[in-house]
Design a protein around this motif. Structure first.
Motif, short mmCIF file in Angstrom:
data_model
loop_
_atom_site.label_atom_id
_atom_site.label_comp_id
_atom_site.label_asym_id
_atom_site.label_seq_id
_atom_site.Cartn_x
_atom_site.Cartn_y
_atom_site.Cartn_z
N LEU A 1 0.82 -1.21 0.00
CA LEU A 1 0.00 0.00 0.00
C LEU A 1 0.85 1.27 0.00
O LEU A 1 0.48 2.27 -0.62
N LYS A 2 1.98 1.22 0.67
CA LYS A 2 2.89 2.37 0.62
C LYS A 2 3.36 2.60 -0.81
O LYS A 2 3.41 3.73 -1.29
N GLY A 3 3.72 1.52 -1.51
CA GLY A 3 4.15 1.62 -2.89
C GLY A 3 3.03 2.15 -3.80
O GLY A 3 3.29 2.95 -4.69
N PHE A 4 1.80 1.70 -3.54
CA PHE A 4 0.67 2.20 -4.31
C PHE A 4 0.51 3.71 -4.10
O PHE A 4 0.31 4.46 -5.06
N GLY A 5 0.61 4.15 -2.87
CA GLY A 5 0.48 5.57 -2.57
C GLY A 5 1.52 6.41 -3.28
O GLY A 5 1.22 7.48 -3.83
N THR A 6 2.76 5.93 -3.29
CA THR A 6 3.84 6.63 -3.96
C THR A 6 3.63 6.65 -5.47
O THR A 6 3.74 7.70 -6.11
N ALA A 7 3.29 5.50 -6.03
CA ALA A 7 3.12 5.39 -7.49
C ALA A 7 1.97 6.23 -8.01
O ALA A 7 2.05 6.78 -9.11
N THR A 8 0.89 6.34 -7.22
CA THR A 8 -0.31 7.02 -7.71
C THR A 8 -0.45 8.44 -7.20
O THR A 8 -1.49 9.07 -7.41
N GLU A 9 0.59 8.97 -6.59
CA GLU A 9 0.53 10.35 -6.10
C GLU A 9 0.18 11.28 -7.27
O GLU A 9 0.80 11.24 -8.33
N GLY A 10 -0.88 12.06 -7.10
CA GLY A 10 -1.33 12.96 -8.14
C GLY A 10 -2.26 12.35 -9.16
O GLY A 10 -2.79 13.05 -10.03
N ALA A 11 -2.50 11.03 -9.09
CA ALA A 11 -3.35 10.35 -10.08
C ALA A 11 -4.75 10.07 -9.55
O ALA A 11 -5.60 9.59 -10.30
N LEU A 12 -4.99 10.36 -8.28
CA LEU A 12 -6.27 10.03 -7.65
C LEU A 12 -7.08 11.27 -7.32
O LEU A 12 -6.53 12.29 -6.92
N GLU A 13 -8.40 11.14 -7.47
CA GLU A 13 -9.32 12.18 -6.99
C GLU A 13 -9.54 11.99 -5.49
O GLU A 13 -9.71 12.96 -4.76
N GLY A 14 -9.56 10.72 -5.05
CA GLY A 14 -9.78 10.48 -3.63
C GLY A 14 -9.93 9.01 -3.30
O GLY A 14 -10.09 8.16 -4.19
N ILE A 15 -9.85 8.74 -2.00
CA ILE A 15 -10.03 7.39 -1.46
C ILE A 15 -10.92 7.52 -0.23
O ILE A 15 -10.69 8.38 0.62
N GLN A 16 -11.93 6.67 -0.13
CA GLN A 16 -12.77 6.57 1.05
C GLN A 16 -12.74 5.12 1.53
O GLN A 16 -12.92 4.21 0.73
N VAL A 17 -12.48 4.94 2.82
CA VAL A 17 -12.40 3.60 3.39
C VAL A 17 -13.45 3.48 4.49
O VAL A 17 -13.55 4.35 5.36
N HIS A 18 -14.23 2.41 4.42
CA HIS A 18 -15.28 2.16 5.40
C HIS A 18 -15.00 0.82 6.09
O HIS A 18 -14.81 -0.19 5.41
N GLU A 19 -14.98 0.82 7.42
CA GLU A 19 -14.84 -0.40 8.21
C GLU A 19 -16.24 -0.84 8.62
O GLU A 19 -16.99 -0.07 9.21
N LEU A 20 -16.57 -2.08 8.30
CA LEU A 20 -17.93 -2.58 8.53
C LEU A 20 -17.93 -3.90 9.28
O LEU A 20 -16.99 -4.69 9.16
N THR A 21 -19.01 -4.13 10.01
CA THR A 21 -19.22 -5.41 10.69
C THR A 21 -20.53 -6.00 10.18
O THR A 21 -21.55 -5.30 10.11
N HIS A 22 -20.49 -7.27 9.78
CA HIS A 22 -21.68 -7.96 9.27
C HIS A 22 -22.72 -8.08 10.38
O HIS A 22 -22.40 -8.46 11.50
N LEU A 23 -23.95 -7.77 10.05
CA LEU A 23 -25.08 -7.94 10.98
C LEU A 23 -25.96 -9.05 10.43
O LEU A 23 -26.68 -8.85 9.45
#
Length: 103
Positions: free
Chosen positions: A73-95
Motif C-alpha cells: 500500500l505504501k508503494g501504491f500511494g507513492t506510485a499514484t501520487e497525483g493520479a487520484l481524486e480520492g479514497i474513502q475507506v469504510h470499516e464494517l461489521t456484518h449484521l
C-alpha cells in the motif's frame, strides 16, 4: 467473532484510469498472501470507469491495520501520487439476519 469487512472506494483522475487500475491490480496477489486476509476483491464501476472499489474481509482489525501499514500500500500511494481524486475507506461489521450465524 465476525470478520472485519472493508469497503474502499478509489477514484482515479479521468486521464489516469488505466494507470490507477494497473496499480490496483498489483495489490491483489501480495495482499491475498498476508496473514488474516480472507478475500480482497477489486471492482470497477460499469458506468464510471474512474471509480474502483475493493471489497475485503479480514480475520481481525489488527491484521487489516498491518496490511494498511505494509509495503504494497505504501508503494501504491507513492506510485499514484497525483493520479487520484480520492479514497474513502469504510470499516464494517456484518449484521446477521435473525437466526443466522455471523460469518
Amino acid at each position: 467473532m465476525a470478520h472485519l469487512t472493508i469497503v474502499a472506494h478509489i477514484t482515479a483522475k479521468e486521464d489516469q484510469v488505466d494507470f490507477v487500475k494497473s496499480e490496483l491490480l498489483k495489490l491483489i496477489a501480495p495482499t491475498l498472501k498476508e496473514d488474516g486476509c480472507v478475500n480482497y476483491d477489486l471492482h470497477q464501476d460499469n458506468e464510471n470507469p474512474a471509480h474502483f472499489m475493493f471489497y475485503e474481509n479480514w480475520e481481525t482489525r489488527e491484521l487489516w491495520q498491518q496490511h494498511t501499514a505494509g509495503q504494497p500500500l505504501k508503494g501504491f500511494g507513492t506510485a499514484t501520487e497525483g493520479a487520484l481524486e480520492g479514497i474513502q475507506v469504510h470499516e464494517l461489521t456484518h449484521l446477521p439476519a435473525s437466526g443466522q450465524a455471523s460469518v
